[in-house]
Design a protein around this motif. Structure first.
Motif, PDB file in Angstrom:
ATOM      1  N   GLU A 111     -11.812   1.865  15.400  1.00  0.00           N
ATOM      2  CA  GLU A 111     -12.899   1.170  16.091  1.00  0.00           C
ATOM      3  C   GLU A 111     -13.965   2.161  16.549  1.00  0.00           C
ATOM      4  O   GLU A 111     -15.167   1.902  16.427  1.00  0.00           O
ATOM      5  CB  GLU A 111     -12.338   0.402  17.288  1.00  0.00           C
ATOM      6  CG  GLU A 111     -13.355  -0.454  18.015  1.00  0.00           C
ATOM      7  CD  GLU A 111     -12.760  -1.219  19.183  1.00  0.00           C
ATOM      8  OE1 GLU A 111     -13.554  -1.749  19.994  1.00  0.00           O
ATOM      9  OE2 GLU A 111     -11.516  -1.294  19.294  1.00  0.00           O
ATOM     10  N   GLU A 114     -16.031   3.329  13.555  1.00  0.00           N
ATOM     11  CA  GLU A 114     -16.996   2.286  13.160  1.00  0.00           C
ATOM     12  C   GLU A 114     -18.182   2.256  14.110  1.00  0.00           C
ATOM     13  O   GLU A 114     -19.334   2.085  13.683  1.00  0.00           O
ATOM     14  CB  GLU A 114     -16.297   0.923  13.123  1.00  0.00           C
ATOM     15  CG  GLU A 114     -15.199   0.796  12.070  1.00  0.00           C
ATOM     16  CD  GLU A 114     -15.742   0.625  10.662  1.00  0.00           C
ATOM     17  OE1 GLU A 114     -16.972   0.688  10.462  1.00  0.00           O
ATOM     18  OE2 GLU A 114     -14.920   0.421   9.740  1.00  0.00           O
ATOM     19  N   ARG A 142      -6.630   2.580   7.184  1.00  0.00           N
ATOM     20  CA  ARG A 142      -6.526   1.231   6.631  1.00  0.00           C
ATOM     21  C   ARG A 142      -7.396   0.234   7.386  1.00  0.00           C
ATOM     22  O   ARG A 142      -7.581  -0.896   6.932  1.00  0.00           O
ATOM     23  CB  ARG A 142      -5.072   0.761   6.609  1.00  0.00           C
ATOM     24  CG  ARG A 142      -4.416   0.621   7.957  1.00  0.00           C
ATOM     25  CD  ARG A 142      -2.926   0.366   7.815  1.00  0.00           C
ATOM     26  NE  ARG A 142      -2.239   0.267   9.096  1.00  0.00           N
ATOM     27  CZ  ARG A 142      -2.004  -0.877   9.719  1.00  0.00           C
ATOM     28  NH1 ARG A 142      -2.418  -2.021   9.177  1.00  0.00           N
ATOM     29  NH2 ARG A 142      -1.363  -0.898  10.867  1.00  0.00           N
ATOM     30  N   HIS A 143      -7.940   0.653   8.537  1.00  0.00           N
ATOM     31  CA  HIS A 143      -8.825  -0.217   9.314  1.00  0.00           C
ATOM     32  C   HIS A 143     -10.303   0.110   9.086  1.00  0.00           C
ATOM     33  O   HIS A 143     -11.169  -0.506   9.712  1.00  0.00           O
ATOM     34  CB  HIS A 143      -8.521  -0.086  10.805  1.00  0.00           C
ATOM     35  CG  HIS A 143      -7.093  -0.367  11.161  1.00  0.00           C
ATOM     36  ND1 HIS A 143      -6.542  -1.633  11.111  1.00  0.00           N
ATOM     37  CD2 HIS A 143      -6.093   0.464  11.568  1.00  0.00           C
ATOM     38  CE1 HIS A 143      -5.275  -1.588  11.478  1.00  0.00           C
ATOM     39  NE2 HIS A 143      -4.973  -0.330  11.749  1.00  0.00           N
ATOM     40  N   LEU A 144     -10.587   1.083   8.220  1.00  0.00           N
ATOM     41  CA  LEU A 144     -11.954   1.565   8.027  1.00  0.00           C
ATOM     42  C   LEU A 144     -12.533   1.126   6.688  1.00  0.00           C
ATOM     43  O   LEU A 144     -11.812   1.005   5.694  1.00  0.00           O
ATOM     44  CB  LEU A 144     -11.990   3.095   8.093  1.00  0.00           C
ATOM     45  CG  LEU A 144     -11.748   3.742   9.457  1.00  0.00           C
ATOM     46  CD1 LEU A 144     -11.660   5.255   9.300  1.00  0.00           C
ATOM     47  CD2 LEU A 144     -12.869   3.380  10.430  1.00  0.00           C
ATOM     48  N   ALA A 145     -13.827   0.959   6.676  1.00  0.00           N
ATOM     49  CA  ALA A 145     -14.532   0.739   5.419  1.00  0.00           C
ATOM     50  C   ALA A 145     -14.599   2.064   4.665  1.00  0.00           C
ATOM     51  O   ALA A 145     -14.699   3.133   5.275  1.00  0.00           O
ATOM     52  CB  ALA A 145     -15.934   0.211   5.686  1.00  0.00           C
ATOM     53  N   PRO A 146     -14.537   2.046   3.346  1.00  0.00           N
ATOM     54  CA  PRO A 146     -14.579   3.300   2.575  1.00  0.00           C
ATOM     55  C   PRO A 146     -15.866   4.063   2.828  1.00  0.00           C
ATOM     56  O   PRO A 146     -16.949   3.482   2.873  1.00  0.00           O
ATOM     57  CB  PRO A 146     -14.475   2.835   1.123  1.00  0.00           C
ATOM     58  CG  PRO A 146     -14.826   1.384   1.140  1.00  0.00           C
ATOM     59  CD  PRO A 146     -14.412   0.864   2.474  1.00  0.00           C
ATOM     60  N   THR A 148     -16.707   5.554   5.597  1.00  0.00           N
ATOM     61  CA  THR A 148     -17.100   5.623   7.007  1.00  0.00           C
ATOM     62  C   THR A 148     -16.780   6.998   7.567  1.00  0.00           C
ATOM     63  O   THR A 148     -17.614   7.618   8.231  1.00  0.00           O
ATOM     64  CB  THR A 148     -16.370   4.537   7.824  1.00  0.00           C
ATOM     65  OG1 THR A 148     -16.507   3.284   7.168  1.00  0.00           O
ATOM     66  CG2 THR A 148     -16.961   4.432   9.214  1.00  0.00           C
ATOM     67  N   CYS A 170      -5.563   3.564   0.292  1.00  0.00           N
ATOM     68  CA  CYS A 170      -6.458   2.457   0.636  1.00  0.00           C
ATOM     69  C   CYS A 170      -7.862   2.925   0.280  1.00  0.00           C
ATOM     70  O   CYS A 170      -8.082   4.087  -0.072  1.00  0.00           O
ATOM     71  CB  CYS A 170      -6.362   2.097   2.121  1.00  0.00           C
ATOM     72  SG  CYS A 170      -6.889   3.398   3.242  1.00  0.00           S
ATOM     73  N   ALA A 171      -8.831   2.039   0.347  1.00  0.00           N
ATOM     74  CA  ALA A 171     -10.189   2.381  -0.073  1.00  0.00           C
ATOM     75  C   ALA A 171     -10.763   3.517   0.769  1.00  0.00           C
ATOM     76  O   ALA A 171     -11.402   4.443   0.248  1.00  0.00           O
ATOM     77  CB  ALA A 171     -11.080   1.149   0.010  1.00  0.00           C
ATOM     78  N   ALA A 172     -10.547   3.471   2.086  1.00  0.00           N
ATOM     79  CA  ALA A 172     -11.066   4.535   2.951  1.00  0.00           C
ATOM     80  C   ALA A 172     -10.364   5.856   2.669  1.00  0.00           C
ATOM     81  O   ALA A 172     -10.988   6.922   2.691  1.00  0.00           O
ATOM     82  CB  ALA A 172     -10.904   4.142   4.414  1.00  0.00           C
TER      83      ALA A 172
END
Length: 305
Positions: A111, A114, A142-146, A148, A170-172
Motif C-alpha cells: 500500500e 502504491e 503479489r499486491h503490486l502492479a508490475p 511499481t 507474479c507480474a510485479a
C-alpha cells in the motif's frame, strides 16, 4: 554530511497506519529533491516496534541521528539525492512469530509503495530490506502492479528460496530487479534459520545460498575476494567484512552504501554486476555449526510457508 530528505511510514497490521499523514510527509520530502531523484523504501528486520521509543526503527536503524543509520549513509544532500522512506512494522517477539507476521506487513508495504508511485510516478522506487524485512518486501509483490517497484536490495535475507521464488512468480516480481547481498559473517544466522524452521528437511535452504540462474536476480557474496575485486573495477570498492559473526555485515561494511545508492538510480548496474561477478561457490555449512544449531534449536516441524 547533510542528510537527504528522510520520512517515515508504519504498518497497522496489514494496512498502512495514518495514510493521510504519510501522504503529507512524503509529499513534503519529495518537494525537497529533484523531480527525477530516486526513492528508497527501507524495511527493517526482527525486534523493532514503531510504537516503542527504545525499539523504534525510525530513531535507530533509519536515523537521522544514529551514526550508522541507513538514511544518513544513503545521501549527501547534493542535487539528485534520493528520498529515504523508512517503513516500520511490528517485529518484536520470537522469530517464528515475526516470520508469520511478515505477509500482513508486506500487504501494508505494498500500500505504501502504491502511494509513493502515485505521488511520484516518474521516480524509480527501490526496496532496501534487511533480514526478515526481505520477507516483508517479497510478500508485498503479489499486491503490486508490475513496474511499481523497480528494484529490491535484500541484505542478509531471512527467507527461504522456495517462498521467495513463489513470491517472485507474479507480474510485479517478474518486473523486479533483485540484488541479494550475503556474507559469511551471517552464516550462523542462516544456519539457525534453516535448522530452526525445518531441521533436516532437504531443500529447505535460505537465500544465503543464492538463486543462481533466475532472471533479473543477482547474488553478491561480500566474503568473496573476487566479487569485491569486481566491484572495485566497476567503481564501487567495498571493504572485506571484518567481524567473525555479524548480522549487520551487509550494511555496516565500509563502501556498501555507495554501491546501494548507485543501485537506486543506475538501471544498468545490476545487469553489469550479473555479467561481471564470478559464479557463486557452493556454500557448505561447517559440521560444528550444524551441531550448534541442532543443540540451540530443538527439532520440530516449523516449515516456512
Amino acid at each position: 554530511m547533510v542528510p537527504m530528505p528522510l520520512t517515515h511510514a508504519n504498518a497497522d497490521g496489514n494496512r498502512l497506519a495514518d495514510p493521510a499523514g504519510t501522504v503529507s510527509r512524503l509529499r513534503s520530502a519529495l518537494a525537497e529533491t529533484a523531480p527525477d531523484a530516486p526513492l528508497a523504501i527501507m524495511v527493517h528486520g526482527l525486534s523493532y516496534s514503531p510504537g516503542q521509543p527504545a525499539r523504534c526503527p525510525h530513531r535507530k536503524l533509519y536515523g537521522p541521528t544514529c551514526p550508522e543509520a541507513w538514511g544518513r549513509r544513503l545521501g549527501t544532500g547534493t542535487a539528485g539525492s534520493p528520498v529515504a522512506l523508512g517503513f516500520g512494522w511490528e517485529s518484536r517477539g520470537s522469530i517464528w512469530r515475526a516470520y508469520g507476521r511478515a505477509p500482513e506487513a508486506g500487504r501494508a508495504l505494498a500500500e505504501l509503495v502504491e502511494v509513493a508511485a502515485a505521488l511520484a510516478p516518474s521516480r524509480r522506487i527501490t526496496l532496501i530490506a534487511h533480514s526478515l524485512g526481505a520477507r516483508v518486501a517479497l510478500q508485498a509483490l503479489r499486491h503490486l502492479a508490475p513496474g511499481t517497484a523497480h528494484r529490491a536490495i535484500l541484505l542478509a535475507a531471512c527467507e527461504f528460496r522456495a517462498p521467495a521464488a513463489h513470491a517472485l512468480d507474479c507480474a510485479a516480481g517478474a518486473a523486479l530487479d533483485v540484488l541479494n547481498v550475503t556474507a559469511r559473517q551471517n552464516r550462523a544466522f542462516d544456519l539457525l534459520m534453516e535448522y530452526g524452521f525445518a531441521p533436516g528437511r532437504r531443500g529447505c535452504t535460505t537465500l544465503a545460498r543464492g538463486m543462481a540462474g533466475r532472471a533479473r536476480w543477482c547474488d553478491l557474496d561480500l566474503s568473496c575476494a573476487e566479487a569485491r575485486a569486481t566491484l572495485s573495477r566497476l567503481g564501487h570498492p567495498v571493504a572485506a567484512p571484518q567481524a567473525w559473526v555479524c548480522h549487520g555485515a551487509t550494511y555496516l561494511t565500509p563502501g556498501l552504501f555507495s554501491l546501494y545508492r548507485a543501485a537506486l538510480s543506475d538501471a544498468s548496474l545490476l545487469p553489469r554486476l550479473r555479467a561481471a561477478l564470478p559464479a557463486p561457490a557452493p556454500r557448505r555449512m561447517a559440521a560444528n555449526l550444524v551441531r550448534l544449531a541442532t543443540f540451540a534449536l530443538p527439532a520440530g516441524n516449523r516449515t516456512p510457508s
